[in-house]
Scaffold this active site. Structure first.
Site, PDB file in Angstrom:
ATOM      1  CE  LYS A  45      -2.763  -2.703   3.171  1.00 24.93           C
ATOM      2  NZ  LYS A  45      -2.819  -3.014   4.592  1.00 24.93           N
ATOM      3  CG  ASP A 107      15.715  -0.131   4.362  1.00 21.61           C
ATOM      4  OD1 ASP A 107      16.572   0.722   4.590  1.00 21.61           O
ATOM      5  OD2 ASP A 107      15.335  -0.946   5.233  1.00 21.61           O
ATOM      6  CG  PHE A 156      10.987   3.072  11.036  1.00 23.02           C
ATOM      7  CD1 PHE A 156      11.166   1.923  10.285  1.00 23.02           C
ATOM      8  CD2 PHE A 156       9.695   3.518  11.279  1.00 23.02           C
ATOM      9  CE1 PHE A 156      10.083   1.227   9.783  1.00 23.02           C
ATOM     10  CE2 PHE A 156       8.604   2.828  10.784  1.00 23.02           C
ATOM     11  CZ  PHE A 156       8.798   1.680  10.036  1.00 23.02           C
TER      12      PHE A 156
END
Ligand code: IMP
Ligand code: MG
Length: 187
Positions: A45, A107, A156
């Site tokens: 998503k 990442d 993060f």
């Protein structure tokens, strides 16, 4: 206390900065793919927010399609990093089309590499990568990023589609979550 709808430590990029940068990248994409049939493919998503903003800013006609994956990033405990599988496939074939894979963040690179390999096997005319965020400091497998909005450090982040435990995707900015709110490293 903050009045933001998330336990945010710091805003890395404001909504205005994100939107301005997306306009720039969209202009590069529009120039590169002028006269061609471009299809943007986003991964559900997280990448949907970026895809829609980018598509609105691109000045040439584009098609869009979506796929969903189950991935287990290097930050997930107890599973092998890089394990990815397709949970919902594209609606249409991509043979002989110019494809741009739209990512929220690259990442370790495992997810993107898996997607590139999967899509490459379907015979697109070209296959590029456009990511909102690039965190090269954590890269384990190399992937060729063609367009990126921002390089970020090893913190993060949430917002612009990126989540923590499915929350905060709807933040307009890109923000570092308060470490106290993160349970990532707990068993
Ligand atoms: P990779 O396979 O390690 O490149 O992981 C990519 C996926 O991990 C992204 O599509 C995100 O779902 C997730 N991810 C990695 N870093 C972050 C972050 O800082 N915030 C939210 N999700 C992240
Ligand atoms: Mg995620």
């Amino acid at each position: 206390m903050t009045n933001l709808p998330a336990p945010i430590e710091r805003v890395l990029y404001s909504e205005e900065q994100v939107s301005a940068r997306i306009q720039e990248v969209a202009a590069e994409i529009s120039a590169k793919y002028a006269g061609r049939d471009l299809k943007l493919i986003a991964v559900l998503k997280g990448s949907v927010f970026f895809l829609t903003a980018l598509a609105r800013a691109i000045s040439i006609p584009v098609k869009i399609d979506f796929l969903a994956i189950s991935s287990f990033s290097g930050r997930t405990q107890g599973v092998t990093p890089g394990m990815v599988r397709i949970a919902k496939d594209l609606d249409d074939a991509i043979q002989d089309e110019d494809i741009l894979l739209i990512e929220d963040i690259v990442d370790t690179g495992f997810t993107t590499r898996y997607l590139l390999q999967t899509l490459a096997g379907r015979g697109p005319r070209s296959l590029g990568i456009c990511t909102l965020l690039d965190r090269t400091s954590r890269r384990i497998v190399q992937v060729p990023v063609d367009f990126r909005c921002f390089e970020i450090g090893d913190r993060f982040v949430v917002g612009c589609g990126l989540d923590y435990q499915q929350l905060y995707r709807n933040l307009g900015c890109i923000a570092v979550l308060d470490p106290a709110a993160l349970e990532l490293d707990k068993p």
